[in-house]
Every structure is written in C-alpha cells, then in structure tokens.
Motif scaffolding. Structure first.
Motif, PDB file in Angstrom:
ATOM      1  N   THR A  18       6.040   8.568   2.227  1.00  0.00           N
ATOM      2  CA  THR A  18       7.488   8.776   2.311  1.00  0.00           C
ATOM      3  C   THR A  18       7.908   9.117   3.731  1.00  0.00           C
ATOM      4  O   THR A  18       8.925   8.610   4.226  1.00  0.00           O
ATOM      5  CB  THR A  18       7.911   9.898   1.351  1.00  0.00           C
ATOM      6  N   LEU A  19       7.136   9.962   4.396  1.00  0.00           N
ATOM      7  CA  LEU A  19       7.444  10.343   5.772  1.00  0.00           C
ATOM      8  C   LEU A  19       7.408   9.111   6.689  1.00  0.00           C
ATOM      9  O   LEU A  19       8.288   8.940   7.538  1.00  0.00           O
ATOM     10  CB  LEU A  19       6.445  11.392   6.254  1.00  0.00           C
ATOM     11  N   TYR A  20       6.402   8.262   6.507  1.00  0.00           N
ATOM     12  CA  TYR A  20       6.304   7.039   7.308  1.00  0.00           C
ATOM     13  C   TYR A  20       7.542   6.164   7.116  1.00  0.00           C
ATOM     14  O   TYR A  20       8.147   5.695   8.090  1.00  0.00           O
ATOM     15  CB  TYR A  20       5.051   6.260   6.902  1.00  0.00           C
ATOM     16  N   VAL A  21       7.920   5.947   5.868  1.00  0.00           N
ATOM     17  CA  VAL A  21       9.073   5.093   5.571  1.00  0.00           C
ATOM     18  C   VAL A  21      10.341   5.643   6.204  1.00  0.00           C
ATOM     19  O   VAL A  21      11.124   4.904   6.826  1.00  0.00           O
ATOM     20  CB  VAL A  21       9.242   4.943   4.051  1.00  0.00           C
ATOM     21  N   GLU A  22      10.555   6.939   6.099  1.00  0.00           N
ATOM     22  CA  GLU A  22      11.783   7.528   6.627  1.00  0.00           C
ATOM     23  C   GLU A  22      11.813   7.485   8.152  1.00  0.00           C
ATOM     24  O   GLU A  22      12.862   7.224   8.754  1.00  0.00           O
ATOM     25  CB  GLU A  22      11.923   8.973   6.132  1.00  0.00           C
ATOM     26  N   ILE A  23      10.678   7.740   8.790  1.00  0.00           N
ATOM     27  CA  ILE A  23      10.643   7.713  10.261  1.00  0.00           C
ATOM     28  C   ILE A  23      10.892   6.304  10.777  1.00  0.00           C
ATOM     29  O   ILE A  23      11.691   6.091  11.700  1.00  0.00           O
ATOM     30  CB  ILE A  23       9.294   8.256  10.780  1.00  0.00           C
ATOM     31  N   VAL A  24      10.221   5.328  10.193  1.00  0.00           N
ATOM     32  CA  VAL A  24      10.352   3.946  10.669  1.00  0.00           C
ATOM     33  C   VAL A  24      11.754   3.416  10.413  1.00  0.00           C
ATOM     34  O   VAL A  24      12.354   2.754  11.277  1.00  0.00           O
ATOM     35  CB  VAL A  24       9.290   3.050  10.007  1.00  0.00           C
ATOM     36  N   ARG A  25      12.305   3.687   9.245  1.00  0.00           N
ATOM     37  CA  ARG A  25      13.650   3.192   8.956  1.00  0.00           C
ATOM     38  C   ARG A  25      14.717   3.926   9.760  1.00  0.00           C
ATOM     39  O   ARG A  25      15.796   3.398   9.990  1.00  0.00           O
ATOM     40  CB  ARG A  25      13.963   3.342   7.462  1.00  0.00           C
ATOM     41  N   GLY A  26      14.393   5.120  10.208  1.00  0.00           N
ATOM     42  CA  GLY A  26      15.387   5.919  10.926  1.00  0.00           C
ATOM     43  C   GLY A  26      15.386   5.746  12.427  1.00  0.00           C
ATOM     44  O   GLY A  26      16.186   6.371  13.127  1.00  0.00           O
ATOM     45  N   ALA A  54       0.830  -1.205   0.000  1.00  0.00           N
ATOM     46  CA  ALA A  54       0.000   0.000   0.000  1.00  0.00           C
ATOM     47  C   ALA A  54       0.864   1.255   0.000  1.00  0.00           C
ATOM     48  O   ALA A  54       0.578   2.228  -0.719  1.00  0.00           O
ATOM     49  CB  ALA A  54      -0.933  -0.013   1.215  1.00  0.00           C
ATOM     50  N   LEU A  55       1.933   1.244   0.791  1.00  0.00           N
ATOM     51  CA  LEU A  55       2.833   2.400   0.841  1.00  0.00           C
ATOM     52  C   LEU A  55       3.527   2.613  -0.503  1.00  0.00           C
ATOM     53  O   LEU A  55       3.668   3.750  -0.975  1.00  0.00           O
ATOM     54  CB  LEU A  55       3.879   2.200   1.939  1.00  0.00           C
ATOM     55  N   ALA A  56       3.967   1.522  -1.131  1.00  0.00           N
ATOM     56  CA  ALA A  56       4.651   1.638  -2.417  1.00  0.00           C
ATOM     57  C   ALA A  56       3.717   2.188  -3.491  1.00  0.00           C
ATOM     58  O   ALA A  56       4.110   3.050  -4.294  1.00  0.00           O
ATOM     59  CB  ALA A  56       5.201   0.272  -2.826  1.00  0.00           C
ATOM     60  N   LEU A  57       2.486   1.683  -3.524  1.00  0.00           N
ATOM     61  CA  LEU A  57       1.522   2.181  -4.512  1.00  0.00           C
ATOM     62  C   LEU A  57       1.193   3.647  -4.263  1.00  0.00           C
ATOM     63  O   LEU A  57       1.026   4.427  -5.214  1.00  0.00           O
ATOM     64  CB  LEU A  57       0.247   1.330  -4.459  1.00  0.00           C
ATOM     65  N   GLY A  73       5.542  -5.852  12.108  1.00  0.00           N
ATOM     66  CA  GLY A  73       4.928  -5.656  10.803  1.00  0.00           C
ATOM     67  C   GLY A  73       5.071  -4.237  10.293  1.00  0.00           C
ATOM     68  O   GLY A  73       5.407  -4.016   9.123  1.00  0.00           O
ATOM     69  N   MET A  74       4.842  -3.255  11.162  1.00  0.00           N
ATOM     70  CA  MET A  74       4.960  -1.857  10.742  1.00  0.00           C
ATOM     71  C   MET A  74       6.398  -1.491  10.421  1.00  0.00           C
ATOM     72  O   MET A  74       6.659  -0.696   9.521  1.00  0.00           O
ATOM     73  CB  MET A  74       4.398  -0.952  11.830  1.00  0.00           C
ATOM     74  N   ASN A  75       7.346  -2.074  11.154  1.00  0.00           N
ATOM     75  CA  ASN A  75       8.751  -1.789  10.876  1.00  0.00           C
ATOM     76  C   ASN A  75       9.171  -2.367   9.533  1.00  0.00           C
ATOM     77  O   ASN A  75       9.755  -1.660   8.692  1.00  0.00           O
ATOM     78  CB  ASN A  75       9.619  -2.365  11.999  1.00  0.00           C
ATOM     79  N   TYR A  76       8.861  -3.630   9.306  1.00  0.00           N
ATOM     80  CA  TYR A  76       9.279  -4.253   8.050  1.00  0.00           C
ATOM     81  C   TYR A  76       8.470  -3.755   6.863  1.00  0.00           C
ATOM     82  O   TYR A  76       8.915  -3.868   5.718  1.00  0.00           O
ATOM     83  CB  TYR A  76       9.194  -5.775   8.173  1.00  0.00           C
ATOM     84  N   GLU A  99       9.706  -3.245   3.052  1.00  0.00           N
ATOM     85  CA  GLU A  99       8.984  -3.866   1.948  1.00  0.00           C
ATOM     86  C   GLU A  99       8.481  -2.818   0.959  1.00  0.00           C
ATOM     87  O   GLU A  99       8.448  -3.048  -0.255  1.00  0.00           O
ATOM     88  CB  GLU A  99       7.798  -4.681   2.487  1.00  0.00           C
ATOM     89  N   ALA A 100       8.100  -1.656   1.484  1.00  0.00           N
ATOM     90  CA  ALA A 100       7.623  -0.591   0.602  1.00  0.00           C
ATOM     91  C   ALA A 100       8.699  -0.189  -0.395  1.00  0.00           C
ATOM     92  O   ALA A 100       8.417   0.035  -1.591  1.00  0.00           O
ATOM     93  CB  ALA A 100       7.186   0.617   1.435  1.00  0.00           C
ATOM     94  N   GLU A 101       9.929  -0.107   0.072  1.00  0.00           N
ATOM     95  CA  GLU A 101      11.023   0.248  -0.827  1.00  0.00           C
ATOM     96  C   GLU A 101      11.270  -0.862  -1.846  1.00  0.00           C
ATOM     97  O   GLU A 101      11.581  -0.588  -3.011  1.00  0.00           O
ATOM     98  CB  GLU A 101      12.287   0.518  -0.014  1.00  0.00           C
TER      99      GLU A 101
END
Length: 497
Positions: free
Chosen positions: A326-334, A309-312, A366-369, A373-375
């Motif tokens: 994008t903000l979600y991905v960066e916060i979680v990965r960081g 869903a994030l990737a789409l 799940g939220m972390n991975y 997965e989105a990337e």
C-alpha cells in the motif's frame, strides 16, 4: 624513427574516445541534424568539438541528452564534456568547470515586421517578451517587474508565438537570433547588441586535466585561425570574436555552412515537394516508433508482473506485506512520473546503482504503471466471489493453486479492457524518457518540426504513428478478452453445451 611513428599511431588509435554531449534535437546553429540528411550531425559547435578532439589525438563519441539533463549527466560521468551554448555564469560555475570562452555574443531583440519602437531593453517595459529559461536574457528581463516573461524550452516556440501575436518581442542570443529571427520574412532584428555573453565548454568539477587540454586546443585554434574559419563558415564571425581572439584580419571565407542550412530549410513549393519531404521523414519515424514500442512493451511487462504481485500482497498477504504494498502504491501514484525517471537515472548512481538509459526508462515507466495496475487487479480480485476460492479449496486445491487457477484468471479477464487503456497511456507517457537521452517519437517530432518550422504536417505524421502503434494492441486485447469469455463458457465433462 619508423618504429616510433608506428608506435605513436597505434597509441592514438587506442586513445579513449572523447565523449561529448549536446542537445541536438532543436539546436540550430550549435549542434543539430542536417536538414538535408537527418543522419548527419552538423553545427559550429560540432565542428569545434571535432577540431578539439583531433588536436588531442582522440576519436569522438557524441552523446545526445536533453538540455535539462546535460549538466546532471556530466556530473554523473556519462560523458567527458558538454558543448551546447552554455553561458559562463557564477551560478553555472558552482556546478561545473569551464574552459576559456570559445564564443562571445550579445542579446538581440526580435519583433514582428510591422512593429515599431521596441528596439531597446527599456522599451520592453510593460510588454510580453519571450526568451529561453535559465539564460542571461531571462535574468535581464526579470530585472523589470513590469515585463511579462514567457520562458520556453525551445527557441522555435518563442519565435512561433511572436509571429502568432502571443508575444510582443523575443530577447535571445545574437547567435540564435541570426538563424531563427533574421531569415524569417515576418520578423526583424531591431536595436543594437545588449550585454555580453560568453560560451564555455563544461567539464566535471575537478577534471582540471581535461579542462587544461581543451584550453590548450582552443588557444591553438585561435592562434592558427581554425576557430575563425569555423565561425566564418557559419556566418558567426563578429567584431566581438575578433577582439577575443586578436584576429582582426578581414574574413574572406564564404559562409557555405550557413547557406547550406538556409537552402535545406527553405519552404518547399507545391504539395509534391512537401510530400517528398514527408516521405524522407519515414526512416526517422520508424526508428522513433520502434524505440517507443520496445520501451513501452518492456515497461508494460514490468508493470503487469509487479502490479499483480502488489495486488495479491494487499489482498491476501500478511499485514506487514500488505502495508508495504500500500505504501508503494501511494508513494508512486502521489509523485510525478518525470521526477521518478530523473531520480532513477541521475540519483541512484549516487548510491552505486548505474543503469543505462534504456533500462532506467523501462524500469521507471514499469514501476510507475505497476502502482495503477495493482489497483486494477485489486478491484478485479475483489470482484471474484468468495465462494470461488472456497470451492477450489474444497476440491483439495492449495491456497496458491486456487489463486493461480481460479481467482487470478477471472480477475485478469475483468481488467483486460483497463489494461489496454493503460498500455496506450504508457505509449504516450514514454515520451518522458527523452529526458534521459532516449530519442523516441515525441523527440523526433521536436527535431523535425523545429528544423523545418512545420508543426502541422509533422504533427499529423507523429500522431498517426502513435495511433498505428496503439490500434493493434486494442485488437489483441479484444481477442484475449473473447478467448477468456469462451473459456468461461466451455462446458465441462458431462455438462450441456
């Protein structure tokens, strides 16, 4: 009279359980799993907790929690009290309310058998000394800047490093030293007692009713000698306890609990005896493996769905939605996964969202991975030629149909090998959920290795368990990838084979 008695018994039966917590994974002699029967909890604090509940007329309910999570869990309301050798200090009293001390002891120095001269706190000047983190012993050592302190999570690791020459000495509570240092033929206790430590039962600040009830039970146990009997069975009755309780009578109680522990953990001679012990570990390994697998599988489902869903959203969504994704991905990965687990489990109840340990663990993993997965999916989506979606639209498909039937299947096929690697990583990262009371494979390793002082054989068993869990999913991923490839090569109507 009979009616009153029946009514009283019925009331006791309906009494709410006394929920108490401890970290029983590597916690000898406080609360731990019986080495002779890992399904049974024992320990002198376990006996004290049972005696208190019996005097209060309430059944008990034990809650396992990691040491670092005991007080946060108490503040969150997961249980009523904590009994785990928690020292009564001004710092601890700022976060919880304590009962009267139920045990007092001192720090003791342990060194290798062939060492001499390190028998006082002053003699440790300039040496490497191990202890447990956030303890009175650690603060004593910090008073001398020349001492190089090594702080540990588990007592067994400190004593193992001492035997291996990584430490010059270990400074820990007399209670711990008696069970970990004194019985080891390679180590010895030196010098006299240092300082004074008081253990108290912790309850939530403001829960004065329970604290007063616990104090009443402890006082009664001191008066009638039950506390004396419990401690004597564990070889923990000391002059300090005689002074605290006023019970100065000679103790003729056999230390049967201490002897049972020593016999159960004695080294097994011969490979057959060791093999029999390892076979006895299998039920625990199976339980830990099942929990690890269930948590990981559920978390991966969340990660795949949310990640797609994030990737789409980033690839095809409106600008504002792409920015949020994008903000979600960066916060979680960081941010570290451990911090995210602790935040979801301990912080969210502050805003009214209380999750069970299992749900919190699955959601956090799940939220972390999902961010990773989105990337992966975004890269897969970008690799699909633009002409594919244009051709689908030309065939009168809607944009959603083109994504669903043309673009997404091709993108998923491309990232399946990466997803397999991510799932294996998630299997291993699931060990972090142990901090929120879930006992999976890694915690099983901590319990067994620290109980029997066998890190090598037990470590091989746990490693094999993780390997066996991961291999089937590697095979399934290869089968799925081959199926996608076959589907891509299948001829259409009128096509050539």
């Amino acid at each position: 009279m009979a009616i009153l008695l029946v009514t009283g018994l019925a009331g006791a039966a309906r009494a709410a359980p006394l929920r108490w917590a401890s970290d029983a994974e590597a916690n000898v002699p406080f609360v731990f799993h019986d080495p002779a029967d890992q399904s049974r909890l024992i320990g002198y604090e376990y006996d004290i907790a049972q005696a208190i509940a019996r005097r209060l007329g309430r059944p008990t309910q034990f809650v396992q929690n990691d040491w670092d999570g005991l007080i946060p869990g108490l503040q969150r309301g997961l249980y009523d009290m904590v009994i785990d050798g928690i020292e009564i200090t001004p710092e601890h009293e700022q976060g919880v309310a304590f009962s009267h001390p139920y045990y007092v002891t001192s720090e003791r120095i342990t060194v290798r058998r062939d060492q001499q001269g390190l028998d006082t706190l002053a003699a440790l000047h300039g040496h490497v000394v191990g202890t447990l983190k956030d303890t009175t012993a650690e603060r004593m050592l910090q008073a001398d800047p020349s001492i190089r302190i090594r702080s540990y999570e588990e007592e067994t690791n400190a004593y193992t490093d001492l035997k291996n020459g990584r430490l010059d000495a270990v400074l820990l509570d007399g209670t711990i030293s008696l069970y970990y240092g004194a019985p080891d033929p390679e180590l010895k206790l030196v010098g006299g007692p240092i300082g004074r430590i008081s253990y108290g039962i912790a309850v939530a600040t403001g829960n004065t009713a329970l604290r007063d009830q616990v104090n009443g039970a402890l006082d009664a146990m001191m008066r009638d000698g039950e506390l004396h009997r419990i401690l004597a069975r564990w070889k923990l009755w000391t002059p300090e306890m005689a002074e605290l309780t006023g019970d100065r009578g000679a103790s003729d109680i056999a230390p049967d609990a201490w002897r049972h522990y020593m016999e159960a953990t004695a080294p097994r001679a011969g490979w057959r005896a060791r093999l029999a012990r390892y076979v006895g570990f299998l039920p625990l390994l199976l339980h830990g493996a099942v929990l690890t697998l269930v948590v990981s599988a559920c978390a991966m489902v969340v990660a795949v769905a949310l990640g797609l869903a994030l990737a789409l959203a980033r690839r095809y969504g409106p600008r504002w939605l792409a920015m949020l994704a994008t903000l979600y991905v960066e916060i979680v990965r960081g941010t570290p996964l451990l911090i995210q687990i602790l935040f979801i489990f301990y912080a969210l109840p502050g805003v009214g969202l209380r999750l069970s340990p299992f749900v919190a663990g699955v959601l956090a993993l799940g939220m972390n991975y999902a961010a990773y997965e989105a990337e992966n999916y975004r890269a897969g989506l970008q690799s699909v030629a633009r002409g594919q979606i244009e051709a689908a639209l030309a065939l009168n498909m809607t944009h959603m149909q083109a994504l669903r039937f043309v673009v997404v299947p091709q993108a998923v096929r491309m990232v399946i090998p990466i997803m397999t690697n991510d799932f294996i990583s998630l299997l291993k990262d699931s060990s972090l959920v142990s901090v929120i009371t879930l006992t999976e494979l890694s915690q099983t390793y901590v319990r067994l290795s620290s109980t029997y002082y066998d890190y090598f054989g037990t470590g091989l068993l746990i490693g094999a368990a993780y390997l066996l869990l991961g291999l089937p999913f590697v095979r399934l991923a290869r089968m799925a990838e081959a199926r996608f490839v076959t589907g891509q090569r299948r001829p259409g109507h009128g096509g050539h084979p």
